[in-house]
Scaffold this motif. Structure first.
Motif, mmCIF file in Angstrom:
data_model
loop_
_atom_site.group_PDB
_atom_site.id
_atom_site.type_symbol
_atom_site.label_atom_id
_atom_site.label_comp_id
_atom_site.label_asym_id
_atom_site.label_seq_id
_atom_site.Cartn_x
_atom_site.Cartn_y
_atom_site.Cartn_z
ATOM 1 N N THR A 20 78.460 15.889 20.713
ATOM 2 C CA THR A 20 79.597 14.687 20.633
ATOM 3 C C THR A 20 79.578 14.419 19.116
ATOM 4 O O THR A 20 80.591 13.656 18.646
ATOM 5 N N THR A 21 78.997 15.173 18.222
ATOM 6 C CA THR A 21 78.929 14.693 16.856
ATOM 7 C C THR A 21 79.122 16.087 15.999
ATOM 8 O O THR A 21 78.664 17.281 16.610
ATOM 9 N N PRO A 22 79.704 16.037 14.791
ATOM 10 C CA PRO A 22 79.824 17.324 14.056
ATOM 11 C C PRO A 22 78.719 18.356 13.785
ATOM 12 O O PRO A 22 77.526 17.654 13.546
ATOM 13 N N ASP A 23 78.674 19.449 14.024
ATOM 14 C CA ASP A 23 77.306 20.378 13.781
ATOM 15 C C ASP A 23 77.823 21.127 12.405
ATOM 16 O O ASP A 23 78.727 21.824 12.247
ATOM 17 N N GLU A 24 77.071 20.599 11.553
ATOM 18 C CA GLU A 24 77.077 20.663 10.231
ATOM 19 C C GLU A 24 76.917 22.638 9.822
ATOM 20 O O GLU A 24 77.420 23.052 9.054
ATOM 21 N N SER A 25 76.316 23.078 10.723
ATOM 22 C CA SER A 25 76.037 24.658 10.666
ATOM 23 C C SER A 25 76.917 25.369 10.872
ATOM 24 O O SER A 25 76.970 26.460 11.022
ATOM 25 N N TYR A 26 78.098 24.667 11.821
ATOM 26 C CA TYR A 26 79.293 25.305 12.006
ATOM 27 C C TYR A 26 80.512 24.693 11.245
ATOM 28 O O TYR A 26 81.647 24.523 12.129
ATOM 29 N N HIS A 27 80.440 24.232 10.288
ATOM 30 C CA HIS A 27 81.683 23.676 9.779
ATOM 31 C C HIS A 27 82.156 22.429 10.221
ATOM 32 O O HIS A 27 83.441 22.346 10.514
ATOM 33 N N GLY A 28 81.372 21.572 11.075
ATOM 34 C CA GLY A 28 81.631 20.305 11.803
ATOM 35 C C GLY A 28 82.252 20.458 12.857
ATOM 36 O O GLY A 28 83.200 19.520 13.391
ATOM 37 N N VAL A 29 82.013 21.426 13.571
ATOM 38 C CA VAL A 29 82.661 21.815 14.892
ATOM 39 C C VAL A 29 82.008 20.676 15.839
ATOM 40 O O VAL A 29 80.695 20.335 15.808
ATOM 41 N N VAL A 30 82.788 20.059 16.742
ATOM 42 C CA VAL A 30 81.961 18.945 17.781
ATOM 43 C C VAL A 30 82.142 19.687 19.168
ATOM 44 O O VAL A 30 83.469 20.063 19.546
ATOM 45 N N TYR A 31 81.063 20.099 19.707
ATOM 46 C CA TYR A 31 81.270 21.129 20.951
ATOM 47 C C TYR A 31 81.979 20.482 22.037
ATOM 48 O O TYR A 31 82.923 21.183 22.824
ATOM 49 N N ALA A 32 81.732 19.201 22.283
ATOM 50 C CA ALA A 32 82.506 18.515 23.611
ATOM 51 C C ALA A 32 83.824 18.597 23.414
ATOM 52 O O ALA A 32 84.617 18.611 24.181
ATOM 53 N N GLU A 33 84.298 18.514 22.081
ATOM 54 C CA GLU A 33 85.771 18.141 21.859
ATOM 55 C C GLU A 33 86.485 19.588 21.960
ATOM 56 O O GLU A 33 87.378 19.823 22.548
ATOM 57 N N ARG A 34 85.869 20.454 21.096
ATOM 58 C CA ARG A 34 86.466 21.832 20.912
ATOM 59 C C ARG A 34 86.398 22.787 22.323
ATOM 60 O O ARG A 34 87.476 23.271 22.556
ATOM 61 N N PHE A 35 85.188 22.501 22.926
ATOM 62 C CA PHE A 35 85.201 23.401 24.071
ATOM 63 C C PHE A 35 85.073 22.839 25.434
ATOM 64 O O PHE A 35 85.080 23.169 26.391
ATOM 65 N N GLY A 36 85.292 21.432 25.462
ATOM 66 C CA GLY A 36 85.546 20.773 26.574
ATOM 67 C C GLY A 36 84.189 20.810 27.751
ATOM 68 O O GLY A 36 83.222 21.236 27.175
ATOM 69 N N LYS A 37 84.370 19.936 28.686
ATOM 70 C CA LYS A 37 83.289 20.086 29.695
ATOM 71 C C LYS A 37 82.957 21.371 30.208
ATOM 72 O O LYS A 37 81.754 21.876 30.475
#
Ligand SMILES: *Cc1c(COP(=O)(O)O)cnc(C)c1O
Length: 426
Positions: A240-257
């Motif tokens: 639920t917080t940005p993954d800096e190793s992927y330019h700040g992607v937030v998995y739960a937001e970008r890819f959903g449940k």
């Protein structure tokens, strides 16, 4: 679409739909890498802005066809293959936990998984509480801590053959805001689909019945797509917080449940720990899956025939097979495994260690092997192999008496297997 199809149809056809002129059987994409016309096109893949293949350590089309089939079989939204069942269990748990976190696990699980959680993950700073799978709801709830991040269990435990009360474990996990991870290796989705009973993540050693021919070591993970990471954001910052190793992607937001769990598991754990299944193994696994729905009932029938025979035999003091009337897990088996369980039977010879060893040496069709779930029947004497270090007293305490034999019934004729066992007992 596949949600409405029968399991038989999914075993044969799910995961891969060729277009005109494309191969009918899944192609083995025997390539470590994939070509792009521009650096920017590939760069978008590294930022997870576009989907596509670039390096087989992370993803390969052959694996994805087979993972999609297993996800369809389990009724999940996404899946991935791993190099072994051990890798699947580790990835599924490590995708949820980090140093300082805690796992609640059934104590009745595969020995390799017990060691993974109790020894290796402990060394990584992840603690665990093991509970008796037959505990009350109160006892189960009492095992949770503020830092609990996952619950783990096995549908039918290898080798104890305990049947897990899946709803009880799922309910406790959800009451504490954590996902329930279940190893469904033994029954396979042909006999049980734990997601229908509330499980969130399903793991497999595909080495067992899914392959079914003793050909390829492998594992799989399936996500039900039901767990709401955002609703438990404080517990799962990795989602639920940005993954800096992927330019700040937030998995739960970008890819959903539906997609967050498997995407994070692939992009972080496969990338860094590299336990991909080879595309060649994925192809073999798919051949096994095409007949899984035909093979499982036969394994189960043979297991039941042998369990019934042994339960009447004077030299046998105890037989474990959940579908045998009178078995401790008969009621749970009726509920969760109404059509069958597995082809694995364990039993105790009255005359102990030497009798067990002599019996096994006399078998002609059933071979002595460290394996289960093969087309060929096999057996193992835990007291002289997997549990060799334990004393007679420790063996009793571990539920593995000296005379215990674990037998995995294959696809031979039940009459021939019973005859082989009868002559070896004589
Ligand atoms: C064999 C097994 C595993 C481990 O799988 P590998 O493919 O041998 O790594 C995990 N869980 C269960 C229930 C198993 O039987």
């Amino acid at each position: 679409m596949s949600g409405q199809q029968h399991i038989d149809t999914r075993c044969v056809q799910a995961g891969y739909t060729p277009g005109n002129g494309e191969p009918r059987q899944i192609p083995i994409v025997q390539s470590t890498t994939f070509k792009y016309g521009t650096g920017d096109a590939m760069g978008a893949l590294f930022d997870l802005e576009a989907a596509g293949y670039f390096y087989t350590r992370l993803q390969n089309p052959t694996n994805d066809y087979v993972a999609a089939k297993i996800a369809a079989l389990e009724g999940g939204t996404a899946g991935m293959l791993t190099s072994s069942g051990q890798a699947a269990s580790f990835f599924a748990l490590f995708n949820l936990c980090e140093a300082g976190d805690h796992i609640v696990s059934s104590a009745s699980i595969y020995g390799g998984t017990f060691n993974l959680i109790a020894v290796t993950m402990k060394r990584m700073g992840i603690e665990a509480t093991f509970v008796d799978p037959d505990c009350t709801e109160e006892e189960l709830n009492a095992a949770f801590q503020d830092n609990t991040r996952a619950v783990f269990g096995e549908t039918i435990a290898n080798p104890a053959l305990t049947v897990l009360d899946i709803e009880k474990f799922a309910k406790a996990a959800h009451a504490h805001g954590v996902p329930f991870v279940i190893d469904n290796t033994f029954p396979t989705p042909v006999f049980c689909r734990p997601i229908e009973w509330g499980a969130d993540i399903v793991t497999h050693s595909t080495t067992k019945y899914m392959d079914g021919h003793g050909v390829a070591v492998g594992g799989a993970i399936v996500d039900a797509g039901n767990f709401d990471w955002m609703a438990h954001a404080d517990k799962y910052p990795g989602f639920t917080t940005p993954d800096e190793s992927y330019h700040g992607v937030v998995y739960a937001e970008r890819f959903g449940k539906e997609g967050a769990f498997i995407t994070k598991c692939t992009t972080q754990l496969m990338r860094d720990l590299g336990s991909i299944q080879s595309p060649q193994h994925a192809f073999y696994l798919n051949l096994g899956l095409e007949s899984l729905h035909v093979r499982m009932p036969k394994h189960f029938e043979n297991g039941l025939a042998v369990a019934e025979f042994l339960s009447q035999h004077e030299k046998v003091s105890r037989v474990s097979f959940p579908h045998l009337p009178g078995d401790k897990y008969h009621e749970l088996a009726q509920k969760y495994l109404p059509k069958g369980g597995s082809g694995v039977v364990s039993f105790v010879l009255k005359d102990g260690r030497e009798a067990a060893q002599r019996f096994m040496e006399q078998l002609k069709l059933v071979a002595i092997e460290t394996h289960v779930a093969d087309a060929r029947s096999c057996c193992l004497h835990p007291a002289s192999t997997t549990h060799r270090q334990l004393t007679a007293e420790q063996l009793e305490a571990a539920g593995v008496p000296e005379g215990l034999v674990r037998m995995s019934l294959g696809l031979e004729a039940a009459e021939d297997l019973v005859a082989d066992i009868a002559q070896a007992l004589a």
